[in-house]
Scaffold this motif. Structure first.
Motif, PDB file in Angstrom:
ATOM      1  N   LYS A 284       0.803  -1.222   0.000  1.00 41.10           N
ATOM      2  CA  LYS A 284       0.000   0.000   0.000  1.00 41.10           C
ATOM      3  C   LYS A 284       0.838   1.275   0.000  1.00 41.10           C
ATOM      4  O   LYS A 284       1.134   1.837  -1.040  1.00 41.10           O
ATOM      5  CB  LYS A 284      -0.982  -0.008   1.180  1.00 41.10           C
ATOM      6  CG  LYS A 284      -2.062  -1.086   1.074  1.00 41.10           C
ATOM      7  CD  LYS A 284      -3.108  -0.921   2.152  1.00 41.10           C
ATOM      8  CE  LYS A 284      -4.207  -1.957   2.023  1.00 41.10           C
ATOM      9  NZ  LYS A 284      -5.262  -1.808   3.033  1.00 41.10           N
ATOM     10  N   ALA A 285       1.224   1.763   1.177  1.00 39.91           N
ATOM     11  CA  ALA A 285       1.846   3.078   1.275  1.00 39.91           C
ATOM     12  C   ALA A 285       3.193   3.160   0.579  1.00 39.91           C
ATOM     13  O   ALA A 285       3.608   4.243   0.165  1.00 39.91           O
ATOM     14  CB  ALA A 285       2.010   3.470   2.744  1.00 39.91           C
ATOM     15  N   VAL A 286       3.882   2.036   0.427  1.00 38.39           N
ATOM     16  CA  VAL A 286       5.239   2.083  -0.103  1.00 38.39           C
ATOM     17  C   VAL A 286       5.282   2.582  -1.543  1.00 38.39           C
ATOM     18  O   VAL A 286       6.306   3.102  -2.006  1.00 38.39           O
ATOM     19  CB  VAL A 286       5.919   0.700   0.018  1.00 38.39           C
ATOM     20  CG1 VAL A 286       5.375  -0.283  -1.009  1.00 38.39           C
ATOM     21  CG2 VAL A 286       7.436   0.814  -0.073  1.00 38.39           C
ATOM     22  N   GLY A 287       4.180   2.453  -2.274  1.00 42.71           N
ATOM     23  CA  GLY A 287       4.112   2.959  -3.642  1.00 42.71           C
ATOM     24  C   GLY A 287       3.384   4.281  -3.760  1.00 42.71           C
ATOM     25  O   GLY A 287       3.201   4.786  -4.869  1.00 42.71           O
ATOM     26  N   GLY A 288       2.929   4.828  -2.647  1.00 46.92           N
ATOM     27  CA  GLY A 288       2.245   6.117  -2.683  1.00 46.92           C
ATOM     28  C   GLY A 288       0.979   6.118  -3.515  1.00 46.92           C
ATOM     29  O   GLY A 288       0.580   7.148  -4.050  1.00 46.92           O
ATOM     30  N   GLY A 289       0.297   4.965  -3.618  1.00 44.69           N
ATOM     31  CA  GLY A 289      -0.921   4.864  -4.414  1.00 44.69           C
ATOM     32  C   GLY A 289      -0.728   4.123  -5.710  1.00 44.69           C
ATOM     33  O   GLY A 289      -1.692   3.615  -6.285  1.00 44.69           O
ATOM     34  N   VAL A 290       0.510   4.041  -6.210  1.00 40.61           N
ATOM     35  CA  VAL A 290       0.793   3.186  -7.366  1.00 40.61           C
ATOM     36  C   VAL A 290       0.826   1.738  -6.852  1.00 40.61           C
ATOM     37  O   VAL A 290       1.492   1.456  -5.861  1.00 40.61           O
ATOM     38  CB  VAL A 290       2.150   3.552  -8.006  1.00 40.61           C
ATOM     39  CG1 VAL A 290       2.512   2.569  -9.116  1.00 40.61           C
ATOM     40  CG2 VAL A 290       2.088   4.968  -8.553  1.00 40.61           C
ATOM     41  N   PRO A 291       0.104   0.807  -7.489  1.00 44.16           N
ATOM     42  CA  PRO A 291       0.083  -0.568  -6.978  1.00 44.16           C
ATOM     43  C   PRO A 291       1.489  -1.151  -6.871  1.00 44.16           C
ATOM     44  O   PRO A 291       2.185  -1.341  -7.870  1.00 44.16           O
ATOM     45  CB  PRO A 291      -0.760  -1.315  -8.011  1.00 44.16           C
ATOM     46  CG  PRO A 291      -1.629  -0.264  -8.606  1.00 44.16           C
ATOM     47  CD  PRO A 291      -0.793   0.977  -8.640  1.00 44.16           C
ATOM     48  N   ALA A 292       1.912  -1.423  -5.643  1.00 46.37           N
ATOM     49  CA  ALA A 292       3.248  -1.960  -5.400  1.00 46.37           C
ATOM     50  C   ALA A 292       3.321  -2.484  -3.982  1.00 46.37           C
ATOM     51  O   ALA A 292       2.693  -1.946  -3.067  1.00 46.37           O
ATOM     52  CB  ALA A 292       4.319  -0.891  -5.616  1.00 46.37           C
ATOM     53  N   ALA A 293       4.086  -3.543  -3.816  1.00 47.30           N
ATOM     54  CA  ALA A 293       4.397  -4.083  -2.497  1.00 47.30           C
ATOM     55  C   ALA A 293       5.789  -4.696  -2.574  1.00 47.30           C
ATOM     56  O   ALA A 293       6.297  -4.968  -3.660  1.00 47.30           O
ATOM     57  CB  ALA A 293       3.374  -5.135  -2.076  1.00 47.30           C
ATOM     58  N   VAL A 294       6.394  -4.893  -1.425  1.00 48.74           N
ATOM     59  CA  VAL A 294       7.716  -5.515  -1.377  1.00 48.74           C
ATOM     60  C   VAL A 294       7.737  -6.553  -0.273  1.00 48.74           C
ATOM     61  O   VAL A 294       6.972  -6.485   0.688  1.00 48.74           O
ATOM     62  CB  VAL A 294       8.829  -4.475  -1.136  1.00 48.74           C
ATOM     63  CG1 VAL A 294       8.967  -3.543  -2.334  1.00 48.74           C
ATOM     64  CG2 VAL A 294       8.580  -3.670   0.132  1.00 48.74           C
ATOM     65  N   TRP A 295       8.612  -7.529  -0.435  1.00 48.48           N
ATOM     66  CA  TRP A 295       8.860  -8.478   0.653  1.00 48.48           C
ATOM     67  C   TRP A 295      10.353  -8.746   0.734  1.00 48.48           C
ATOM     68  O   TRP A 295      11.039  -8.893  -0.272  1.00 48.48           O
ATOM     69  CB  TRP A 295       8.047  -9.762   0.500  1.00 48.48           C
ATOM     70  CG  TRP A 295       8.143 -10.472  -0.819  1.00 48.48           C
ATOM     71  CD1 TRP A 295       7.499 -10.186  -1.976  1.00 48.48           C
ATOM     72  CD2 TRP A 295       8.931 -11.642  -1.101  1.00 48.48           C
ATOM     73  NE1 TRP A 295       7.820 -11.071  -2.964  1.00 48.48           N
ATOM     74  CE2 TRP A 295       8.689 -11.995  -2.454  1.00 48.48           C
ATOM     75  CE3 TRP A 295       9.797 -12.427  -0.344  1.00 48.48           C
ATOM     76  CZ2 TRP A 295       9.298 -13.084  -3.066  1.00 48.48           C
ATOM     77  CZ3 TRP A 295      10.401 -13.521  -0.958  1.00 48.48           C
ATOM     78  CH2 TRP A 295      10.154 -13.841  -2.297  1.00 48.48           C
ATOM     79  N   GLY A 296      10.844  -8.725   1.963  1.00 48.12           N
ATOM     80  CA  GLY A 296      12.269  -8.887   2.201  1.00 48.12           C
ATOM     81  C   GLY A 296      12.548 -10.146   2.997  1.00 48.12           C
ATOM     82  O   GLY A 296      11.684 -10.641   3.726  1.00 48.12           O
ATOM     83  N   VAL A 297      13.776 -10.650   2.862  1.00 45.32           N
ATOM     84  CA  VAL A 297      14.172 -11.883   3.558  1.00 45.32           C
ATOM     85  C   VAL A 297      15.564 -11.708   4.148  1.00 45.32           C
ATOM     86  O   VAL A 297      16.368 -10.895   3.682  1.00 45.32           O
ATOM     87  CB  VAL A 297      14.154 -13.103   2.610  1.00 45.32           C
ATOM     88  CG1 VAL A 297      12.771 -13.322   2.038  1.00 45.32           C
ATOM     89  CG2 VAL A 297      15.173 -12.943   1.492  1.00 45.32           C
ATOM     90  N   SER A 298      15.826 -12.504   5.161  1.00 42.90           N
ATOM     91  CA  SER A 298      17.161 -12.535   5.747  1.00 42.90           C
ATOM     92  C   SER A 298      18.131 -13.240   4.801  1.00 42.90           C
ATOM     93  O   SER A 298      17.717 -13.994   3.908  1.00 42.90           O
ATOM     94  CB  SER A 298      17.123 -13.263   7.091  1.00 42.90           C
ATOM     95  OG  SER A 298      16.817 -14.639   6.892  1.00 42.90           O
ATOM     96  N   ALA A 299      19.426 -13.027   5.009  1.00 48.73           N
ATOM     97  CA  ALA A 299      20.433 -13.683   4.172  1.00 48.73           C
ATOM     98  C   ALA A 299      20.373 -15.197   4.336  1.00 48.73           C
ATOM     99  O   ALA A 299      20.495 -15.946   3.354  1.00 48.73           O
ATOM    100  CB  ALA A 299      21.825 -13.155   4.533  1.00 48.73           C
ATOM    101  N   GLU A 300      20.165 -15.653   5.558  1.00 47.51           N
ATOM    102  CA  GLU A 300      20.081 -17.100   5.793  1.00 47.51           C
ATOM    103  C   GLU A 300      18.901 -17.704   5.050  1.00 47.51           C
ATOM    104  O   GLU A 300      19.021 -18.760   4.410  1.00 47.51           O
ATOM    105  CB  GLU A 300      19.949 -17.390   7.293  1.00 47.51           C
ATOM    106  CG  GLU A 300      19.800 -18.860   7.611  1.00 47.51           C
ATOM    107  CD  GLU A 300      19.295 -19.136   9.019  1.00 47.51           C
ATOM    108  OE1 GLU A 300      19.228 -20.318   9.392  1.00 47.51           O
ATOM    109  OE2 GLU A 300      18.949 -18.172   9.737  1.00 47.51           O
ATOM    110  N   LEU A 301      17.752 -17.042   5.125  1.00 47.21           N
ATOM    111  CA  LEU A 301      16.578 -17.572   4.439  1.00 47.21           C
ATOM    112  C   LEU A 301      16.782 -17.552   2.932  1.00 47.21           C
ATOM    113  O   LEU A 301      16.353 -18.482   2.225  1.00 47.21           O
ATOM    114  CB  LEU A 301      15.337 -16.776   4.819  1.00 47.21           C
ATOM    115  CG  LEU A 301      14.036 -17.216   4.147  1.00 47.21           C
ATOM    116  CD1 LEU A 301      13.759 -18.697   4.377  1.00 47.21           C
ATOM    117  CD2 LEU A 301      12.864 -16.364   4.633  1.00 47.21           C
ATOM    118  N   SER A 302      17.438 -16.525   2.415  1.00 50.75           N
ATOM    119  CA  SER A 302      17.690 -16.467   0.981  1.00 50.75           C
ATOM    120  C   SER A 302      18.493 -17.680   0.506  1.00 50.75           C
ATOM    121  O   SER A 302      18.218 -18.252  -0.554  1.00 50.75           O
ATOM    122  CB  SER A 302      18.441 -15.178   0.637  1.00 50.75           C
ATOM    123  OG  SER A 302      18.690 -15.089  -0.750  1.00 50.75           O
TER     124      SER A 302
END
Length: 454
Positions: A284-302
């Motif tokens: 939601k807010a991370v794109g300021g209204g432009v449809p967008a989302a992010v997901w991050g992972v730890s180095a170990e999980l990667s």
């Protein structure tokens, strides 16, 4: 004969009167609503647009800062803010410039742009996880997190909390009824029994969490750090720490969904409270209204993800869409993370939320109402219970749909918009003190009106 005294009006009478006022004051919105019903199933491009308490949706003409003007020329103080995408205010100049510039150069190529490198660095610096991926919505990001969790752990079960909502993620559409897991009654078209692979427990119950993790078959716990979709439910002291400890002991991944709780601080709730998730979802807010989302992972999980992908081999993973990570979304996120979601902006938001909470609590005290106020950063909730509920079961007991409906309609008719689903209010960095005071005054007027009802 002495005439019988007229019966005092009821809450239903108040709602009827407010509905009549809305229709009289919103002729163009009502006319557009009738026209929209002829071409849009359900009467609007998205069914949530018709979930407001008003007889028809308010048709928006424009939003500037923390205010919206409708097609009838009426001005509203906006504490809904598109249910979070506009959390930092409508019409952000930095975002407008960024997306206009990118649109002229192409909105997407299925290739990365130079902005992707900058956005990745900004995400890592802000949220503390080193490696990221982009999705189009938080629903997509949560689905990806669940799929990867199952692939990495080779376990089938996802654990969620009663009353949760994580977007259009089927695995999360499980709730507790009389203490037993059931699929949410409103879930359409699902032919599989989700309770087989989704475990659901009450929030703020470490004993239930330990028992749910004990079989060793839970791939991930998917959670908001504070629940915001069934009325706001704050974590009790020590619960989040227990959740992190128990998941680690069980070999279960912890996926934190900060789509709403990003209102807490520039790095979100998890960073502010040292929660250390394995995966973090922000939408939601991370794109300021432009449809967008992010997901991050730890180095170990990667590294574990790489190993899981190698086990499966090449082919379609079922994760991601063609539009994910498009150039327009990256441009918007760069502007948001660099220029809009600043420490100073959060300072203004939190100060405004404090003013709102102080005002609402003063109304509650003066009117001797059995209500309370809770908040997660700039997100404030008015709860129709004297003590804030600690889990969804208690929150459901406190919910009064007719009272909520009446409050929402009352506020709309007095130029105030709050999130239509319960009683959640969001303060932006451009929300003026006068707007906060008008919201408090409108709630006080509603409380006064209730005193005259039978």
């Amino acid at each position: 004969m002495t005439p019988s005294p007229a019966a005092a009006p009821t809450l239903s009478d108040l709602i009827q009167a407010e509905a009549q006022r809305f229709v009289a004051e919103h002729p163009r919105s009502c006319a557009l609503s009738r026209q929209a019903a002829q071409v849009w199933r359900g009467g609007a491009p998205m069914h949530w647009m018709t979930d407001w308490a008003s007889p028809s949706p308010v048709f928006a003409a424009q939003g500037v800062g923390a205010q919206v003007t409708d097609v009838d020329g009426l001005l509203y103080d906006d504490f809904c803010l598109a249910d979070t995408p506009a959390m930092f205010g409508h019409g952000q100049e930095a975002v407008a410039r960024a997306i206009a510039d990118q649109a002229r150069r192409g909105t997407g190529f299925m290739l990365p742009t130079a902005a992707a490198v900058i956005v990745g660095r900004l995400l890592a610096e802000r949220f503390g996880l080193p490696l990221w991926q982009v999705a189009t919505t938080a629903s997509d990001a949560n689905r990806a997190a669940i799929r990867w969790a199952r692939a990495v752990t080779q376990r089938p079960v996802i654990l969620v909390f009663d009353g949760c909502y994580h977007g259009m993620v089927d695995d999360a559409f499980v709730t507790l009824k009389d203490g037993q897991p059931v699929m949410k009654p409103g879930l359409l078209g699902q032919v599989h029994d989700l309770t087989v692979t989704t475990r659901v427990i009450p929030f703020n119950d470490p004993e239930a969490l330990a028992a749910a993790l004990a079989p060793g078959d839970v791939a991930a716990v998917l959670a908001e750090p504070a629940m915001t979709n069934c009325g706001m439910i704050l974590p009790q002291p020590g619960f989040l720490e227990a959740m992190r400890d128990l998941t680690r002991r069980a070999g279960t991944l912890l996926v934190i969904d900060e789509t709403h709780t990003i209102s807490t601080a520039p790095g979100g709730y998890a960073r502010a409270h040292g929660l250390e998730p394995d995966m973090l979802v922000i939408g939601k807010a991370v794109g300021g209204g432009v449809p967008a989302a992010v997901w991050g992972v730890s180095a170990e999980l990667s590294e574990r993800m790489d190993a899981a992908a190698a086990r499966v081999g090449p082919g379609q993973s079922g994760i991601g869409t063609t539009l994910s990570g498009n150039a327009l979304a990256l441009a918007a996120m760069r502007a948001m993370l660099s220029d809009v979601m600043t420490d100073a902006a959060y300072g203004r938001m939190l100060a405004g939320a404090e003013r709102l909470m102080t005002g609402l609590r003063a109304v509650i005290a003066a009117r001797r109402l059995p209500w309370s106020v809770v908040h997660v950063g700039a997100r404030v909730e008015l709860v129709f219970a004297a003590a804030p509920p600690k889990n969804a079961a208690a929150m459901r007991e406190a919910l009064d749909d007719e009272l909520r409906h009446a409050l929402h309609l009352w506020l709309i008719n007095r130029g105030v918009l709050i999130a239509p689903f319960h009683t959640m209010m969001l303060v932006s960095p451009v929300t003026q003190d006068a707007a906060v005071d008008r919201l408090v005054a409108a709630v006080d007027g509603f409380a006064a009106a209730l005193e005259g009802l039978s």
